[in-house]
Design a protein around this motif. Structure first.
Motif, PDB file in Angstrom:
ATOM      1  N   LEU A  48       0.814  -1.219   0.000  1.00 32.78           N
ATOM      2  CA  LEU A  48       0.000   0.000   0.000  1.00 32.78           C
ATOM      3  C   LEU A  48       0.848   1.269   0.000  1.00 32.78           C
ATOM      4  O   LEU A  48       0.313   2.378   0.103  1.00 32.78           O
ATOM      5  CB  LEU A  48      -0.914   0.008   1.231  1.00 32.78           C
ATOM      6  CG  LEU A  48      -2.065  -0.987   1.190  1.00 32.78           C
ATOM      7  CD1 LEU A  48      -2.639  -1.208   2.573  1.00 32.78           C
ATOM      8  CD2 LEU A  48      -3.151  -0.502   0.250  1.00 32.78           C
ATOM      9  N   GLY A  49       2.141   1.090  -0.067  1.00 28.75           N
ATOM     10  CA  GLY A  49       3.035   2.250  -0.059  1.00 28.75           C
ATOM     11  C   GLY A  49       3.161   2.883   1.311  1.00 28.75           C
ATOM     12  O   GLY A  49       3.630   4.011   1.434  1.00 28.75           O
ATOM     13  N   LEU A  50       2.749   2.168   2.357  1.00 28.12           N
ATOM     14  CA  LEU A  50       2.854   2.723   3.712  1.00 28.12           C
ATOM     15  C   LEU A  50       4.256   2.526   4.275  1.00 28.12           C
ATOM     16  O   LEU A  50       4.648   3.171   5.245  1.00 28.12           O
ATOM     17  CB  LEU A  50       1.832   2.058   4.648  1.00 28.12           C
ATOM     18  CG  LEU A  50       0.361   2.209   4.267  1.00 28.12           C
ATOM     19  CD1 LEU A  50      -0.535   1.437   5.217  1.00 28.12           C
ATOM     20  CD2 LEU A  50      -0.038   3.674   4.269  1.00 28.12           C
ATOM     21  N   ALA A  51       4.973   1.591   3.702  1.00 22.49           N
ATOM     22  CA  ALA A  51       6.372   1.381   4.081  1.00 22.49           C
ATOM     23  C   ALA A  51       7.162   1.250   2.780  1.00 22.49           C
ATOM     24  O   ALA A  51       6.709   0.577   1.853  1.00 22.49           O
ATOM     25  CB  ALA A  51       6.510   0.124   4.925  1.00 22.49           C
ATOM     26  N   LEU A  93      -3.792   3.480  -5.823  1.00 21.14           N
ATOM     27  CA  LEU A  93      -4.339   3.388  -4.460  1.00 21.14           C
ATOM     28  C   LEU A  93      -5.846   3.641  -4.365  1.00 21.14           C
ATOM     29  O   LEU A  93      -6.526   2.972  -3.581  1.00 21.14           O
ATOM     30  CB  LEU A  93      -3.570   4.305  -3.499  1.00 21.14           C
ATOM     31  CG  LEU A  93      -2.128   3.875  -3.202  1.00 21.14           C
ATOM     32  CD1 LEU A  93      -1.451   4.851  -2.249  1.00 21.14           C
ATOM     33  CD2 LEU A  93      -2.070   2.478  -2.608  1.00 21.14           C
ATOM     34  N   PRO A  94      -6.416   4.565  -5.149  1.00 22.52           N
ATOM     35  CA  PRO A  94      -7.871   4.760  -5.033  1.00 22.52           C
ATOM     36  C   PRO A  94      -8.680   3.518  -5.426  1.00 22.52           C
ATOM     37  O   PRO A  94      -9.858   3.422  -5.095  1.00 22.52           O
ATOM     38  CB  PRO A  94      -8.152   5.916  -6.011  1.00 22.52           C
ATOM     39  CG  PRO A  94      -6.874   6.646  -6.113  1.00 22.52           C
ATOM     40  CD  PRO A  94      -5.810   5.593  -6.015  1.00 22.52           C
ATOM     41  N   SER A 107      -8.380  -0.990   2.069  1.00 29.13           N
ATOM     42  CA  SER A 107      -7.426  -1.661   2.956  1.00 29.13           C
ATOM     43  C   SER A 107      -7.789  -1.558   4.424  1.00 29.13           C
ATOM     44  O   SER A 107      -8.504  -0.651   4.849  1.00 29.13           O
ATOM     45  CB  SER A 107      -6.036  -1.066   2.745  1.00 29.13           C
ATOM     46  OG  SER A 107      -6.053   0.307   3.051  1.00 29.13           O
ATOM     47  N   ILE A 138      -5.283  -2.156   7.715  1.00 31.64           N
ATOM     48  CA  ILE A 138      -3.949  -2.538   8.171  1.00 31.64           C
ATOM     49  C   ILE A 138      -3.855  -2.337   9.674  1.00 31.64           C
ATOM     50  O   ILE A 138      -4.195  -1.275  10.181  1.00 31.64           O
ATOM     51  CB  ILE A 138      -2.853  -1.688   7.468  1.00 31.64           C
ATOM     52  CG1 ILE A 138      -2.894  -1.887   5.951  1.00 31.64           C
ATOM     53  CG2 ILE A 138      -1.452  -1.996   7.998  1.00 31.64           C
ATOM     54  CD1 ILE A 138      -2.456  -3.213   5.423  1.00 31.64           C
ATOM     55  N   GLU A 139      -3.406  -3.361  10.353  1.00 30.99           N
ATOM     56  CA  GLU A 139      -3.245  -3.349  11.815  1.00 30.99           C
ATOM     57  C   GLU A 139      -4.553  -2.947  12.499  1.00 30.99           C
ATOM     58  O   GLU A 139      -5.627  -3.237  12.005  1.00 30.99           O
ATOM     59  CB  GLU A 139      -2.090  -2.408  12.199  1.00 30.99           C
ATOM     60  CG  GLU A 139      -0.728  -2.959  11.779  1.00 30.99           C
ATOM     61  CD  GLU A 139       0.410  -2.044  12.137  1.00 30.99           C
ATOM     62  OE1 GLU A 139       0.276  -0.828  11.948  1.00 30.99           O
ATOM     63  OE2 GLU A 139       1.444  -2.565  12.602  1.00 30.99           O
ATOM     64  N   ALA A 140      -4.432  -2.214  13.611  1.00 28.88           N
ATOM     65  CA  ALA A 140      -5.633  -1.854  14.381  1.00 28.88           C
ATOM     66  C   ALA A 140      -6.443  -0.786  13.640  1.00 28.88           C
ATOM     67  O   ALA A 140      -5.868   0.043  12.944  1.00 28.88           O
ATOM     68  CB  ALA A 140      -5.200  -1.324  15.737  1.00 28.88           C
ATOM     69  N   PRO A 141      -7.778  -0.807  13.794  1.00 27.67           N
ATOM     70  CA  PRO A 141      -8.596   0.221  13.134  1.00 27.67           C
ATOM     71  C   PRO A 141      -8.215   1.617  13.638  1.00 27.67           C
ATOM     72  O   PRO A 141      -8.114   1.830  14.846  1.00 27.67           O
ATOM     73  CB  PRO A 141     -10.027  -0.125  13.566  1.00 27.67           C
ATOM     74  CG  PRO A 141      -9.963  -1.525  14.045  1.00 27.67           C
ATOM     75  CD  PRO A 141      -8.586  -1.750  14.580  1.00 27.67           C
ATOM     76  N   GLY A 142      -7.987   2.537  12.711  1.00 28.46           N
ATOM     77  CA  GLY A 142      -7.599   3.903  13.093  1.00 28.46           C
ATOM     78  C   GLY A 142      -8.668   4.901  12.683  1.00 28.46           C
ATOM     79  O   GLY A 142      -8.910   5.093  11.492  1.00 28.46           O
ATOM     80  N   PHE A 143      -9.314   5.500  13.682  1.00 31.94           N
ATOM     81  CA  PHE A 143     -10.352   6.505  13.406  1.00 31.94           C
ATOM     82  C   PHE A 143     -10.245   7.622  14.442  1.00 31.94           C
ATOM     83  O   PHE A 143      -9.594   7.456  15.470  1.00 31.94           O
ATOM     84  CB  PHE A 143     -11.746   5.867  13.469  1.00 31.94           C
ATOM     85  CG  PHE A 143     -12.020   4.930  12.318  1.00 31.94           C
ATOM     86  CD1 PHE A 143     -12.446   5.407  11.099  1.00 31.94           C
ATOM     87  CD2 PHE A 143     -11.818   3.563  12.469  1.00 31.94           C
ATOM     88  CE1 PHE A 143     -12.668   4.548  10.039  1.00 31.94           C
ATOM     89  CE2 PHE A 143     -12.031   2.694  11.413  1.00 31.94           C
ATOM     90  CZ  PHE A 143     -12.464   3.190  10.200  1.00 31.94           C
ATOM     91  N   PHE A 195     -13.546  10.417   5.426  1.00 32.51           N
ATOM     92  CA  PHE A 195     -12.771   9.674   4.430  1.00 32.51           C
ATOM     93  C   PHE A 195     -13.462   9.688   3.061  1.00 32.51           C
ATOM     94  O   PHE A 195     -12.786   9.699   2.036  1.00 32.51           O
ATOM     95  CB  PHE A 195     -12.502   8.246   4.922  1.00 32.51           C
ATOM     96  CG  PHE A 195     -11.554   8.225   6.090  1.00 32.51           C
ATOM     97  CD1 PHE A 195     -10.219   8.518   5.915  1.00 32.51           C
ATOM     98  CD2 PHE A 195     -12.002   7.962   7.380  1.00 32.51           C
ATOM     99  CE1 PHE A 195      -9.338   8.544   6.993  1.00 32.51           C
ATOM    100  CE2 PHE A 195     -11.135   7.978   8.462  1.00 32.51           C
ATOM    101  CZ  PHE A 195      -9.795   8.272   8.270  1.00 32.51           C
ATOM    102  N   LEU A 252     -14.908   1.006   6.043  1.00 33.37           N
ATOM    103  CA  LEU A 252     -14.048   1.998   5.391  1.00 33.37           C
ATOM    104  C   LEU A 252     -13.343   1.382   4.177  1.00 33.37           C
ATOM    105  O   LEU A 252     -13.211   2.027   3.130  1.00 33.37           O
ATOM    106  CB  LEU A 252     -13.009   2.536   6.387  1.00 33.37           C
ATOM    107  CG  LEU A 252     -11.971   3.491   5.809  1.00 33.37           C
ATOM    108  CD1 LEU A 252     -12.614   4.789   5.368  1.00 33.37           C
ATOM    109  CD2 LEU A 252     -10.875   3.791   6.816  1.00 33.37           C
TER     110      LEU A 252
END
Lengths: 262, 307
Positions: free
Chosen positions: B52-55, B77-78, B82, B84-89, B102, B146
């Motif tokens: 995803l280009g996050l790393a 990406l659109p 995805s 990834i890891e814990a849900p982030g909101f 979003f 999401l």
């Protein structure tokens, strides 16, 4: 970009700090109105207009120049740490929203808040002044307040570089903001002793000098003549602060990008 | 042109001296569910972050829809959803407000998208409950909402069933299966839970210590998995002679004096037992053994089970 800015404001919903920011815009105008009312009866001033000029200068001097850097600093900490604290950075990057877009958005929000804070303070002052004294030049004063808000925000960006660099908690950010405001106030009280270049390189004292010159030019302030050699023009002030803001933005972007990739 | 939606070429991620992902070559086919299976810390999340280009990869390349991800993020990406890891909101916002943010950032025109996404995962629309008050299961559902809200062609889901209750797990499993079967989505899913991968994935990649050990379809896996008939008899040497002479079977191994394994499941077990008994052998047990995914995982990784 407009969408990102809109979302940035949306993220601030229910944040109690925002209410405190709004209330802090009333912090100086309200007690100073009481003082103004007392001055009216004591006969210290020749006219009501003169009292308001003095009062407005106080509000802009203390309310904006002293308080706004603290407000902007804490607000920036909240904005820049928001994604880190909520873990939403990965969601934004997967859209994709780039680090530079995020940084530019957050800085734009800071500028808007700075201008709104300053304008609110000016409006409250004018309202209080209309009740107890005599207010003239309202359009100029409102424009002046917006310019002050923008200049002070630009001048606070070097502080935001440190806030992002240290990336610590809010208390640390508040301490840095207070230190920055106090340092600026000390510099302002030593104008006569400091070289012109140094006065112009310090963003908040530079804004104070510009404010004094601008108010004098419009006939709302007497007594800046002693510092006349230090007074910058609006273009000079804007250029210096724009350069400060640009360098700060580049540094913030670099650090923010680095943090996101860690 | 191949039909791979995701392809990685020697993808490597190194943190300091430690290689988190090492020369990974995965191939995710169109319209399939690819299960990335590995222990905790095997490199699944790091791989997904790179997809995803996050790393940023230390070396190697990520190719999505035939194009390198690097430099094409805005185009690729659109089209991806995805988790990834814990849900982030944002904790101070409700589920609807979070998704709206979003949706706005994605520039989504469909006004019903947020409601539809929440409906899909069984969360209420315009509920007043803030994200910070959500249970882990609800947070996970929101993260899935999401991921699917913008109707992506590819879903990259890192441990999507974490924190869900058994009914929730079944619902999400069926939902993902439906996305793949009915909407033709491609799904890359990671998990350390063998049974989940076994129930959901069409293709499987086994990752251990950052390296991809196996990559194959479940059909291939079934063929390759260790299946045999175990005979417990009084004399394995004589049993072996009977298998060779009477049944022409050579695919067997003698474990010890009493246990013999026959690797052909098609062999006529009843006739073999009769032949053994007629030749004076005592047959005490006959078992058909099919290797489970866990046994296979143990064999491939050369170690303990996954848990």
């Amino acid at each position: 970009m407009l969408n990102i800015i809109k979302c940035e404001f949306g993220k601030l919903k229910r944040r109690k700090f925002l209410l405190l920011v709004v209330l802090s815009a009333f912090l100086f105008p309200v007690p100073l109105t009481v003082l103004m009312t007392r001055s009216l009866t004591s006969g210290e001033y020749d006219s009501k207009a003169e009292i308001f000029n003095e009062y407005f200068q106080f509000v802009m001097g203390y309310g904006i120049e002293l308080l706004l850097p603290c407000v902007i600093g804490v607000f920036a900490a909240m904005l820049f740490f928001m994604e880190r604290d909520s873990g939403t950075s990965k969601n934004l990057r997967a859209i994709p929203v780039t680090s530079t877009q995020m940084v530019l958005t957050k800085i734009t929000v800071l500028f808007i808040c700075g201008a709104v804070f300053s304008l609110t303070s000016a409006l409250v002052s004018i309202l209080c002044g209309e009740i107890t004294a005599q207010v003239s030049g309202i359009p100029y004063r409102l424009l002046f307040a917006v310019e002050m808000g923008i200049f002070i925000t630009a001048g606070t960006l070097p502080l935001i570089v440190l806030v992002v660099f240290f990336s610590r908690n809010y208390v640390f950010s508040v301490l840095m903001c207070v230190f920055y405001s106090v340092l600026s106030t000390i510099a302002e009280s030593s104008f006569g002793a400091l070289p012109k270049l140094l006065c112009w390189l310090m963003p908040i004292p530079l804004t104070t000098l510009w404010a004094a010159g601008d108010l004098t030019d419009h006939g709302f302030l007497n007594g800046a003549s002693a510092l006349e050699y230090l007074i910058p023009s609006t273009a000079q002030t804007a250029a210096i602060l724009a350069a400060t803001a640009l360098i700060s933005t580049i540094l913030i972007d670099y650090m923010y990008k680095k943090r996101r990739n860690e | 042109m191949n039909d791979y939606i995701i392809e990685t070429k020697n993808l490597t991620k190194q943190y300091g001296l430690q290689k988190s992902v090492s020369s990974l070559n995965i191939h995710v086919k169109r319209g399939r569910i690819y299960g990335l299976l590995g222990r905790n810390g095997a490199g699944k999340t790091t791989t997904m972050k790179m997809l995803l280009g996050l790393a940023a990869p230390t070396s190697g390349e990520v190719i999505i829809w035939g194009k390198p991800l690097k430099g094409n993020e805005k185009k690729l990406l659109p089209r991806i959803g995805s988790l990834i890891e814990a849900p982030g909101f944002y904790p101070n916002l409700t589920a609807t407000e979070n998704l709206r943010i979003f949706a706005t950032l994605r520039g989504m025109a469909d006004k019903h998208a947020v409601k539809d996404a929440l409906d899909l995962v069984g969360l209420p629309y315009r509920d007043k409950k803030l994200f910070s008050q959500y249970s882990l299961g609800m947070k996970q559902r929101l993260a899935i909402a999401l991921a699917v809200m913008h109707d992506p062609e590819l879903l990259i889901l890192d441990e999507p069933i974490n924190g869900l209750d058994p009914i929730g797990i079944a619902e999400i499993r069926s939902f993902i299966r439906q996305l793949c079967d009915e909407s033709g989505k491609t799904v890359l899913i990671s998990s350390h839970i063998l049974s989940e991968i076994a129930l959901l994935a069409d293709d499987i990649g086994i990752i251990d210590c950052g390296a991809l050990l196996e990559e194959e379809s479940f059909a291939e896996l079934e063929q390759k998995s260790n299946r045999h008939i175990r005979f417990t008899v009084s004399d394995t040497a004589q049993a072996a002679k009977i298998l060779e002479s009477c049944f022409r079977e050579k695919a067997f191994s003698i474990q010890d004096s009493h246990n013999l394994l026959l690797y052909s499941l098609d062999a006529p077990t009843g006739r073999i037992v009769t032949a053994f008994v007629e030749n004076g052998l005592e047959v005490s047990q006959v078992h058909t053994c099919v290797e489970s995914l866990e046994d296979y995982f143990k064999r491939v990784t050369g170690g303990e089970g996954i848990a």
